[in-house]
Design a protein around this motif. Structure first.
Motif, mmCIF file in Angstrom:
data_model
loop_
_atom_site.group_PDB
_atom_site.id
_atom_site.type_symbol
_atom_site.label_atom_id
_atom_site.label_comp_id
_atom_site.label_asym_id
_atom_site.label_seq_id
_atom_site.Cartn_x
_atom_site.Cartn_y
_atom_site.Cartn_z
ATOM 1 N N LEU A 15 -40.748 22.134 18.488
ATOM 2 C CA LEU A 15 -40.180 22.433 19.805
ATOM 3 C C LEU A 15 -40.910 23.649 20.348
ATOM 4 O O LEU A 15 -40.942 24.697 19.699
ATOM 5 C CB LEU A 15 -38.689 22.732 19.669
ATOM 6 C CG LEU A 15 -37.934 23.094 20.935
ATOM 7 C CD1 LEU A 15 -37.944 21.925 21.916
ATOM 8 C CD2 LEU A 15 -36.518 23.500 20.604
ATOM 9 N N ALA A 16 -41.531 23.512 21.525
ATOM 10 C CA ALA A 16 -42.347 24.597 22.083
ATOM 11 C C ALA A 16 -41.807 25.052 23.428
ATOM 12 O O ALA A 16 -41.300 24.256 24.215
ATOM 13 C CB ALA A 16 -43.792 24.135 22.237
ATOM 14 N N ARG A 17 -41.951 26.347 23.654
ATOM 15 C CA ARG A 17 -41.586 26.958 24.940
ATOM 16 C C ARG A 17 -42.628 28.009 25.269
ATOM 17 O O ARG A 17 -43.145 28.687 24.382
ATOM 18 C CB ARG A 17 -40.208 27.624 24.880
ATOM 19 C CG ARG A 17 -39.065 26.679 24.689
ATOM 20 C CD ARG A 17 -38.844 25.813 25.928
ATOM 21 N NE ARG A 17 -37.743 24.904 25.751
ATOM 22 C CZ ARG A 17 -37.853 23.622 25.451
ATOM 23 N NH1 ARG A 17 -39.041 23.094 25.258
ATOM 24 N NH2 ARG A 17 -36.797 22.854 25.332
ATOM 25 N N GLU A 18 -42.903 28.152 26.549
ATOM 26 C CA GLU A 18 -43.818 29.185 27.008
ATOM 27 C C GLU A 18 -42.998 30.379 27.478
ATOM 28 O O GLU A 18 -42.021 30.223 28.205
ATOM 29 C CB GLU A 18 -44.668 28.643 28.153
ATOM 30 C CG GLU A 18 -46.058 29.188 28.136
ATOM 31 C CD GLU A 18 -46.960 28.488 29.122
ATOM 32 O OE1 GLU A 18 -47.648 29.215 29.848
ATOM 33 O OE2 GLU A 18 -46.958 27.249 29.161
ATOM 34 N N LEU A 19 -43.403 31.560 27.051
ATOM 35 C CA LEU A 19 -42.670 32.763 27.396
ATOM 36 C C LEU A 19 -43.660 33.915 27.560
ATOM 37 O O LEU A 19 -44.299 34.331 26.598
ATOM 38 C CB LEU A 19 -41.657 33.104 26.295
ATOM 39 C CG LEU A 19 -40.753 34.299 26.531
ATOM 40 C CD1 LEU A 19 -39.833 34.049 27.723
ATOM 41 C CD2 LEU A 19 -39.934 34.578 25.291
ATOM 42 N N GLY A 20 -43.815 34.375 28.782
ATOM 43 C CA GLY A 20 -44.686 35.515 29.046
ATOM 44 C C GLY A 20 -46.121 35.317 28.621
ATOM 45 O O GLY A 20 -46.727 36.228 28.068
ATOM 46 N N GLY A 21 -46.675 34.133 28.838
ATOM 47 C CA GLY A 21 -48.059 33.867 28.470
ATOM 48 C C GLY A 21 -48.262 33.493 27.021
ATOM 49 O O GLY A 21 -49.379 33.239 26.585
ATOM 50 N N GLU A 22 -47.185 33.473 26.255
ATOM 51 C CA GLU A 22 -47.250 33.093 24.846
ATOM 52 C C GLU A 22 -46.535 31.767 24.662
ATOM 53 O O GLU A 22 -45.523 31.498 25.299
ATOM 54 C CB GLU A 22 -46.581 34.165 23.983
ATOM 55 C CG GLU A 22 -46.641 33.886 22.508
ATOM 56 C CD GLU A 22 -46.038 35.009 21.661
ATOM 57 O OE1 GLU A 22 -46.257 35.005 20.455
ATOM 58 O OE2 GLU A 22 -45.346 35.887 22.230
ATOM 59 N N VAL A 23 -47.070 30.924 23.791
ATOM 60 C CA VAL A 23 -46.395 29.684 23.433
ATOM 61 C C VAL A 23 -45.705 29.926 22.100
ATOM 62 O O VAL A 23 -46.333 30.329 21.122
ATOM 63 C CB VAL A 23 -47.379 28.505 23.328
ATOM 64 C CG1 VAL A 23 -46.677 27.263 22.803
ATOM 65 C CG2 VAL A 23 -48.028 28.215 24.680
ATOM 66 N N LEU A 24 -44.404 29.714 22.088
ATOM 67 C CA LEU A 24 -43.614 29.832 20.863
ATOM 68 C C LEU A 24 -43.255 28.433 20.396
ATOM 69 O O LEU A 24 -42.728 27.632 21.168
ATOM 70 C CB LEU A 24 -42.343 30.630 21.125
ATOM 71 C CG LEU A 24 -42.550 32.060 21.613
ATOM 72 C CD1 LEU A 24 -41.215 32.680 22.001
ATOM 73 C CD2 LEU A 24 -43.245 32.884 20.555
ATOM 74 N N VAL A 25 -43.554 28.143 19.139
ATOM 75 C CA VAL A 25 -43.298 26.821 18.579
ATOM 76 C C VAL A 25 -42.348 26.972 17.397
ATOM 77 O O VAL A 25 -42.595 27.770 16.492
ATOM 78 C CB VAL A 25 -44.609 26.143 18.119
ATOM 79 C CG1 VAL A 25 -44.328 24.753 17.573
ATOM 80 C CG2 VAL A 25 -45.611 26.068 19.269
ATOM 81 N N LEU A 26 -41.280 26.204 17.428
ATOM 82 C CA LEU A 26 -40.318 26.177 16.334
ATOM 83 C C LEU A 26 -40.519 24.905 15.535
ATOM 84 O O LEU A 26 -40.486 23.803 16.090
ATOM 85 C CB LEU A 26 -38.884 26.229 16.870
ATOM 86 C CG LEU A 26 -37.767 26.007 15.848
ATOM 87 C CD1 LEU A 26 -37.765 27.101 14.784
ATOM 88 C CD2 LEU A 26 -36.415 25.920 16.552
ATOM 89 N N ASP A 27 -40.749 25.044 14.247
ATOM 90 C CA ASP A 27 -40.815 23.896 13.343
ATOM 91 C C ASP A 27 -39.370 23.580 12.960
ATOM 92 O O ASP A 27 -38.730 24.353 12.238
ATOM 93 C CB ASP A 27 -41.653 24.243 12.117
ATOM 94 C CG ASP A 27 -41.810 23.063 11.162
ATOM 95 O OD1 ASP A 27 -40.967 22.149 11.169
ATOM 96 O OD2 ASP A 27 -42.795 23.074 10.397
#
Length: 93
Positions: A15-27
């Protein structure tokens, strides 16, 4: 390094979300988070958009400049790592 052929796609377990120019991915399987910035984030965005390895390399070469062979090797390494971690899946030819 193995050349990544065919399409790849984001795993159903990521599950990925973009936040402040960073992509955060949760496995979702391990509950581990991965943060991606810069070209790593751009590669993730291109994978999400359905780009092939070749399209990713071409896009990065146009956006950032540089030798396509070097970019290709770096893309292959990054995609292989994401595949190994289960964040991406092969989607066929």
């Amino acid at each position: 390094m193995v050349h990544m052929n065919g399409r790849i796609q984001v795993s159903r377990d990521a599950l990925a979300r973009e936040l402040g120019g960073e992509v955060l991915v949760l496995d979702l399987r391990t509950s581990l988070y991965f943060g991606m910035t810069g070209t790593a984030a751009r590669i993730w965005q291109l994978v999400e958009a359905g780009a092939t390895r070749e399209t990713i390399v071409e896009t990065l070469a146009e956006e950032y400049g540089g030798d396509r062979d070097v970019i290709g090797a770096d893309v292959d390494g990054f995609l292989a790592e994401l595949l190994e971690r289960g964040l991406l899946d092969r989607a066929g030819p």
